[in-house]
Design a protein around this motif. Structure first.
Motif, PDB file in Angstrom:
ATOM      1  N   ARG A  88       0.827  -1.196   0.000  1.00 50.69           N
ATOM      2  CA  ARG A  88       0.000   0.000   0.000  1.00 50.69           C
ATOM      3  C   ARG A  88       0.865   1.251   0.000  1.00 50.69           C
ATOM      4  NH1 ARG A  88      -4.878  -0.413   4.159  1.00 50.69           N
ATOM      5  NH2 ARG A  88      -5.461   1.404   2.916  1.00 50.69           N
ATOM      6  N   ASN A  90       2.275   5.271   0.335  1.00 52.87           N
ATOM      7  CA  ASN A  90       2.481   6.190   1.455  1.00 52.87           C
ATOM      8  C   ASN A  90       2.786   5.459   2.762  1.00 52.87           C
ATOM      9  OD1 ASN A  90       1.934   8.458  -0.182  1.00 52.87           O
ATOM     10  ND2 ASN A  90      -0.268   8.131   0.075  1.00 52.87           N
ATOM     11  N   SER A  91       3.445   4.312   2.645  1.00 56.39           N
ATOM     12  CA  SER A  91       3.880   3.525   3.812  1.00 56.39           C
ATOM     13  C   SER A  91       2.717   3.013   4.653  1.00 56.39           C
ATOM     14  CB  SER A  91       4.830   4.354   4.697  1.00 56.39           C
ATOM     15  OG  SER A  91       5.917   4.854   3.955  1.00 56.39           O
ATOM     16  N   LYS A  92       1.485   3.006   4.110  1.00 54.47           N
ATOM     17  CA  LYS A  92       0.330   2.568   4.896  1.00 54.47           C
ATOM     18  C   LYS A  92       0.423   1.097   5.273  1.00 54.47           C
ATOM     19  CE  LYS A  92      -2.995   5.990   3.200  1.00 54.47           C
ATOM     20  NZ  LYS A  92      -4.273   6.203   2.474  1.00 54.47           N
ATOM     21  N   LYS A  95       2.427   1.043   8.339  1.00 54.65           N
ATOM     22  CA  LYS A  95       1.686   1.673   9.436  1.00 54.65           C
ATOM     23  C   LYS A  95       0.570   0.768   9.949  1.00 54.65           C
ATOM     24  CE  LYS A  95       2.509   6.568   8.432  1.00 54.65           C
ATOM     25  NZ  LYS A  95       2.985   6.907   9.804  1.00 54.65           N
ATOM     26  N   ASN A  96      -0.048  -0.012   9.058  1.00 50.76           N
ATOM     27  CA  ASN A  96      -1.088  -0.929   9.507  1.00 50.76           C
ATOM     28  C   ASN A  96      -0.520  -1.997  10.437  1.00 50.76           C
ATOM     29  OD1 ASN A  96      -3.044   0.401   8.066  1.00 50.76           O
ATOM     30  ND2 ASN A  96      -3.025  -1.009   6.330  1.00 50.76           N
ATOM     31  N   SER A  99       1.872   0.915  14.053  1.00 49.84           N
ATOM     32  CA  SER A  99       1.262   2.244  13.978  1.00 49.84           C
ATOM     33  C   SER A  99       2.268   3.366  14.188  1.00 49.84           C
ATOM     34  CB  SER A  99       0.137   2.366  15.013  1.00 49.84           C
ATOM     35  OG  SER A  99       0.637   2.168  16.328  1.00 49.84           O
ATOM     36  N   THR A 101       5.120   3.651  12.837  1.00 47.87           N
ATOM     37  CA  THR A 101       5.991   3.824  11.677  1.00 47.87           C
ATOM     38  C   THR A 101       6.047   5.298  11.275  1.00 47.87           C
ATOM     39  OG1 THR A 101       5.481   1.609  10.839  1.00 47.87           O
ATOM     40  CG2 THR A 101       6.378   3.199   9.266  1.00 47.87           C
ATOM     41  N   GLY A 103       6.639   8.779   9.026  1.00 43.53           N
ATOM     42  CA  GLY A 103       6.219   9.120   7.676  1.00 43.53           C
ATOM     43  C   GLY A 103       7.347   9.086   6.669  1.00 43.53           C
TER      44      GLY A 103
END
Length: 306
Positions: A88, A90-92, A95-96, A99, A101, A103
């Protein structure tokens, strides 16, 4: 071994790095780690996972290549990652899973054990944004390092039946971080599939020892054209740093806010623990001049304006 590194700056750009290579580093040129005398190294112990485990690290500096973990700060971890597929934007994806992580300018280490049922040649394909590396049984199989967009590199390796240690490390400079690992071979019917951690007894990647250098900053009242005698200079500040890697005047000011604009000198004091005896190469990169002393004797003379 007691170590000391001195340097000065007489005006203009500045930087200072201290690296070495030899038996302890596997021949790789790495930043010199320093341990205070009498201080036992602190090593984080990680429990073997049943699935992949991931650790996320934050860098205080812009990243261009995969950093040494020694230079970063652990901000979070995740267990029970069944496959390496963080696609995914934008590093999502990261991050999922974790959390915390950041930017940008973060690194990851993912490890686990992969079970191979049928021995044979396997193709491993590693896709990442930015750089990444794949290790299988402590050997680099795919090197996809450096700043770049989504990019895939593949390599073949013969694997016997059984469990194999897998480690993927990588970094993201800006907000597009992603990483995915696929493979194909006898176990997959020659189809390219995501590699799953399904082996037992995975060992954590080797952890680096703690490091601390005592840094002292000095100011000179005269124009410097060579390394001065620090005893006759005024100390304006001090700092404990992990590695000697200051790339510009901003880095020096960040470490010691009292750093002058020009005509200053500094010294780093530390202790290098050598585990394997042998011949080592120690390299000092500086602007301007610098010295490196080991056990009281001068090893590197990089003095002068340059």
């Amino acid at each position: 071994h007691k170590m000391r590194a001195d340097m000065f700056q007489g005006g203009g750009p500045t930087n200072f790095k201290l690296k070495y290579s030899g038996p302890d580093t596997g021949g790789n040129m790495l930043f010199v780690r320093s341990e205070r005398e009498g201080a036992a190294p602190s090593v984080a112990k990680l429990a073997p996972p049943s699935d992949f485990k991931m650790m996320i690290y934050k860098s205080a500096k812009p990243l261009y290549i995969i950093p040494e973990i020694l230079e970063t700060k652990l901000v979070g971890s995740a267990d029970q990652i069944q496959m390496i597929n963080f696609r995914r934007g934008n590093s999502k994806g990261f991050k999922n899973a974790v959390s915390a992580t950041p930017g940008r300018d973060f690194a990851w280490v993912i490890y686990g054990a992969a079970r191979i049922e049928y021995a044979g040649r396997y193709l491993f394909c590693l896709t990442s944004n930015d750089g990444s590396r794949l290790f299988v049984n402590d050997y680099v199989v795919v090197n996809n390092d450096g700043r770049h967009g989504d990019y895939t590199r593949c390599a073949w390796r013969y694997l016997g039946a059984g469990d194999h240690q897998v480690v993927v490390e990588g970094f993201s400079h800006s907000g597009g971080g992603m990483c995915a690992l696929r493979y194909k071979g006898p176990d997959t019917g020659n189809s390219l599939l995501y590699l799953k951690a399904r082996g037992a007894g995975a060992k954590p990647p080797t952890q680096v020892k703690t490091s601390s250098w005592n840094m002292r900053m000095y100011q000179s009242k005269r124009q410097l054209d060579r390394m001065p005698n620090l005893r006759f200079l005024k100390m304006v500040g001090k700092k404990v740093v992990k590695v000697v890697d200051l790339r510009n005047h901003h880095d020096f000011k960040a470490a010691v806010p009292q750093t002058p604009g020009s005509n200053y000198a500094w010294a780093f004091y530390g202790s290098l623990e050598v585990d394997k005896a042998g011949s080592y190469s120690i390299c000092a990169t500086s602007d301007d001049g610098s010295y490196v002393f080991v056990d009281g004797g001068m090893l590197v003379n990089n003095d002068g304006l340059h």
